[in-house]
Design an enzyme around this catalytic site. Structure first.
Site: not given
Length: 357
Positions: A142, A197, A200, A203, A207, A250, A253, A257
C-alpha cells in the site's frame, strides 16, 4: 522461449517461494502476470464518476498503476501475499453497538502493518536471490501506485466482494495484501474466477452512509473510512449523524459479510490491540493531549491523521452518543484554543446533544 529444464526450475522455485512465504508469516501466496488493462479501465470509470473524492493519487500516476512494467521496468510477474490481522477473541459488534465506546477499524488496533509486511517481503526476496542469484524486484505494501486488489484476484487469493474488499472462502476478508514485483518468468496461478457473493447484499445493506452505491461500486466520498482518515477538512453535516461511534475507519461491511465466520485470528503479536484501543471510550480518547496522542499512537497507522482530525472525529461520535453532563463538559472544555476545524465539529456535537435533551 524457456527450455523445459528452465520451466521446471521456475515451477520448483514458485513452490519454494510459497513455502518461504508461509514460514515468514504470510497465510497465502499467489503469482500472476501483469495484464491489468480491464482493471485499469474500471479505475478510469470510477475516477470519472468522482468516486475517489480528493484522493488524487489514485490517478495522478496514470497508467503506472495498472501497467506494472511501467512502474518497475522489466516486471514480468507479481507475487501477491495475504496476511491475516483479526485480533483473537475480538468482538467488534459489541463495540460498534455501544455509543460510549470508540470504534476503531480492526486493522489499526496494533502496529502499523506497512513496515512489518515490507520487511517480510524483503526477506522473501533475499531467500529468492540466494536460490537464483541477483534478480530484479521491488516490494510494495500500500505504498505506491499498485492495483493490489485486482492483482490478488488474478493471483487466486480471493474474489472481489460487492463491498470492493477481497474475500477468501477459507479466510473471509480480515487480511492485508502485499506485492513483490519481479522480472522472473515464474508460472502463474489460476485467478479466482468465481464470485461467491451470489445474491447476498449484506455489506451494501449495512453501510451506514450508503457508500456502496452498487455492487462493486464504492463512493469513497460517503465511506466512513474516507471521512475519518483521508478527508482533511470538514465532514459533511448530512453524513455526521450516520457515522455513529466510528472514529478511525469502519468495518461494518466486513462484519456483515457471512464469509467472515471463517476468518482465522492473527498469529502476529504486532497486530494485537495496543493502548487498550479495542475497549477505549470516546471520552477517554477525547481527553488525550496532542503529546499523549503522539506518544500513544507511535508505530500505529492512526498517527497519520494527526491530533486535530482525531479530535474532529471523536467530537462527531460524541455528538452521536447518549450525551450526559460529562460529555457536554468534555466538549465545552475543548472549545478554548481549538482550531477552526475542531471547534466547528465540537459545536455541532453540542447542538446535537442539546436538541435531544
Amino acid at each position: 522461449m524457456l527450455h523445459t529444464a528452465q520451466q521446471q526450475d521456475f515451477r520448483q522455485l514458485a513452490r519454494q517461494i510459497k513455502d518461504w512465504a508461509r514460514e515468514l508469516g504470510f497465510q497465502q501466496t499467489g503469482i500472476t502476470d501483469t495484464d491489468l488493462e480491464q482493471a485499469g479501465e474500471r479505475l478510469r470509470r470510477w475516477v470519472d464518476q468522482g468516486y475517489h473524492g480528493d484522493m488524487d493519487y489514485m490517478w495522478k500516476h496514470g497508467s503506472k498503476r495498472y501497467r506494472p512494467a511501467e512502474l518497475v521496468p522489466g516486471t514480468l510477474r507479481v507475487i501477491s501475499v495475504r496476511m491475516d490481522y483479526l485480533p483473537p477473541e475480538d468482538d467488534p459488534v459489541s463495540v460498534q453497538q455501544d455509543p460510549a465506546a470508540a470504534f476503531i477499524s480492526r486493522y489499526a488496533l496494533g502496529r502499523d502493518y506497512h513496515k512489518l509486511m515490507r520487511k517480510r517481503l524483503q526477506k522473501l526476496a533475499q531467500r529468492m536471490s540466494q536460490a537464483v542469484g541477483e534478480f530484479g524486484y521491488r516490494v510494495f505494501v500500500d505504498s505506491a501506485p499498485v492495483l493490489e486488489k485486482p492483482l490478488a484476484v488474478k493471483a487466486g487469493l480471493g474474489w472481489m466482494g460487492k463491498h470492493t474488499c477481497i474475500v477468501n472462502r477459507e479466510a473471509g476478508s480480515w487480511f492485508f495484501l502485499g506485492e513483490l514485483y519481479t522480472d522472473l518468468p515464474l508460472p502463474v496461478d489460476p485467478p479466482a474466477k468465481e464470485d461467491h457473493c451470489g445474491r447476498c447484499t449484506a455489506c451494501m445493506d449495512i453501510c451506514p452512509t450508503r457508500a456502496i452505491v452498487a455492487p462493486w461500486q464504492l463512493d469513497a466520498r460517503r465511506c466512513i473510512s474516507w471521512l475519518t482518515i483521508e478527508l482533511h477538512g470538514s465532514i459533511p453535516v448530512e453524513l455526521r449523524p450516520l457515522m455513529g461511534n466510528h472514529i478511525y475507519g469502519c468495518d461494518d461491511c466486513m462484519m456483515a459479510c457471512p464469509w467472515n465466520r471463517f476468518a482465522t485470528p492473527t498469529p502476529e503479536e504486532d497486530f494485537l490491540p495496543r493502548q487498550g484501543l479495542d475497549r477505549a471510550t470516546l471520552l477517554e480518547l477525547f481527553h488525550w493531549t496532542e503529546e499523549e496522542f503522539l506518544k500513544r499512537t507511535e508505530g500505529s497507522p492512526i498517527r497519520r491523521i494527526g491530533h486535530e482530525r482525531w479530535l474532529r472525529n471523536i467530537a462527531v461520535a460524541l455528538g452521536n452518543s447518549g450525551g450526559g453532563k460529562e460529555v457536554m463538559e468534555a466538549l465545552q472544555s475543548r472549545l478554548p484554543g481549538a482550531s477552526e476545524l475542531v471547534a466547528e465539529h465540537v459545536c455541532w456535537a453540542l447542538e446535537q446533544l442539546e436538541s435531544r435533551s
